[in-house]
Design an enzyme around this catalytic site. Structure first.
Site: not given
Length: 515
Positions: A168, A239, A301-302, A441
């Protein structure tokens, strides 16, 4: 209440008979299943008994191809397990361990009195083939011993997929021998944002770690013995700041970047040059040599597109910068297919152009993308954040540690249904199963992972294993509290008590972001 009401997940059927089987010091254990050696190890440690092999064992575990799932027949004289395959035999062994009581989950004998198994017949099989849990080791690294322990906890709950989020923005955890700076640089960051602050401040405490390829081969073998498939994830093209920090030419800015010490969605994504795609083809080539899983996750993703250009989209003949996202995903998915693997990606990949055949969609932003993908002919793993994100807060109490996201109680997780009502016919069969998510996180140690994951992961395990018929939340919570939490105690799991956190599990002054 019967002697079989202790089981979790709940089995398909139970026929209770009078009496008990007493496991004594001279008891023998045998059969043709690979699970026999595992059962001898764990029960031998817990009981102090040798459980020697025998041609006529007191406890026999056998694989019989005509059986669907497994069946355990217990009489006062013997315990006979028949299972349709090796995985079912292992699940039966886990059931026997539960029937012996919480002390059977300890690493040494502290039990007083007889070891007893109630007489009767247990017949059992799982509802879904994909019973998964994601563990994020990129945001906070989990040392290998903690990872092996987590695999044992998954196995104890009859879960069979560990989705390992290896990379990530905040860290790269997979050794790539062709590109050593991915771990020399990308595995280490200068600090971590504390809690859910919205500013750009971090704690200044260096954090990092990575797994060598041999470490991960060991993890894969350890999991395989417990009939768990490890599905690795290299998250692209977003990421990816840890990779860009190691090799700046992968980025779009032409400048050096640090491994990101913050949380959230990051605009620093991979560029769409052929050389960058080739770089990641090399990365995935090394990944598939370590992980035998048919399924390989490539993220997707994202992915902010603000650093990409219309000119590059025109060169590639795709529609706008959004089309570059789909183009990148397809390059790697096609490469994996050439290596005999199936790509899996987060549900954003359904929005960026056609998907290659065989791609699996993980539906995380809700159920809608999973429904659409299943109706379109793709296989789906359901993992909606509104239901099974275990980093989300467990109550609306003010003392929940770093409360983020929505409230997902143990009861809420138990009541989740993985097959949406909108799906019918063949589309229903395309739901492979479901997966709980443990993002880290705000989980900076195995103790914090324990707190977030358990006992909710036990509830999830029953969701994906047991039939919906007769589902009773109150009965489950009673069974959990009276019988399963003592097992977690014996295993040393620092779970969240059902009544709320212990004082030492709180994080006073560390802000969350509840929804």
């Amino acid at each position: 209440m019967s002697g079989f009401d202790v089981l979790l997940p709940k089995p398909s059927s139970v026929d209770e008979h009078p009496g008990v089987f007493v496991l004594g010091r001279s008891a023998t254990l045998g059969g043709d299943a690979q699970a026999v050696s595992w059962l001898r190890e764990v029960l031998g440690a817990a009981t102090g008994f040798a459980l020697a092999p025998s041609t006529t064992p007191d406890i026999a575990v056998n694989v019989v191809s005509t059986v669907d799932g497994y069946q355990i027949s217990v009489s006062p004289e013997s315990v006979v397990v028949t299972a349709g395959d090796e995985a079912s035999a292992f699940h039966a062994a886990q059931t026997l361990r539960q029937l012996l009581g919480p002390q059977a989950f300890r690493a040494a004998n502290v039990h007083s009195g007889q070891w007893e198994i109630p007489c009767g017949i247990v017949t059992d099989r799982p509802r879904f083939g994909w019973r998964g849990c994601l563990l994020d080791v990129a945001r906070h690294f989990m040392p290998k011993d903690g990872l092996l322990r987590f695999i044992d906890l998954l196995a104890a709950h009859k879960l069979n997929v560990l989705h390992l989020h290896l990379t990530d923005d905040q860290g790269w955890r997979f050794e790539v021998k062709r590109y050593p700076r991915l771990t020399e640089v990308g595995a280490w960051r200068a600090g971590s944002r504390v809690g859910a602050h919205r500013d750009n401040v971090h704690d200044g405490r260096p954090h990092g770690g990575f797994y060598t390829q041999d470490d991960l081969r060991e993890v894969v073998a350890y999991a395989a013995r417990r009939h768990i498939t490890v599905v690795p994830e290299i998250d692209i093209p977003g990421h990816s700041q840890a990779a860009i920090a190691a090799y700046p030419e992968l980025g779009n800015l032409g400048t050096e970047l640090p491994v990101w010490p913050l949380w959230g969605i990051n605009e620093n994504v991979l560029n769409t040059k052929e050389s960058t795609v080739d770089f990641f083809r090399d990365v995935f080539d090394e990944l598939v040599e370590v992980f035998p899983s048919e399924v390989i996750c490539l993220g997707g993703d994202e992915v902010p597109t603000v650093q990409w250009t219309e000119e590059r989209a025109e060169e590639l003949g795709v529609q706008g910068v959004a089309g570059l996202h789909g183009w990148f995903i397809r390059q790697i998915a096609d490469h994996l297919a050439k290596r005999g693997r199936r790509a899996m990606g987060w549900d954003e990949i359904t929005e960026v152009g056609p998907l290659p055949d065989g791609v699996i969609v993980t539906s995380w932003r809700g159920e809608e993308a999973g429904i659409a993908a299943a109706q379109a002919g793709y296989e789906v793993v359901m993992c909606p954040e509104q239901k099974v994100y275990l980093d989300h807060r467990e109550s609306d109490r003010e003392d929940e540690p770093i409360p983020v996201g929505e409230v997902h109680t143990t009861a809420d997780v138990y009541e989740y249904e993985p097959v949406p009502a909108e799906l019918t016919g063949g589309a229903t069969a395309r739901v492979l199963g479901a997966q709980a998510q443990v993002w880290t996180e705000h989980l900076d140690s195995p103790r914090r992972v324990d707190y977030a994951a358990f006992p909710r992961l036990a509830a999830f395990a029953e969701v994906v294993w047991s039939s919906r018929a007769g589902k009773d939340t109150d009965e489950f919570l009673r069974r959990l509290a009276e019988h399963h939490l003592p097992r977690l105690d014996a295993l040393g799991v620092e779970y969240r008590p059902l009544a709320g956190p212990h004082p030492w599990q709180t994080r006073p002054g560390v802000p969350g972001r509840p929804r």
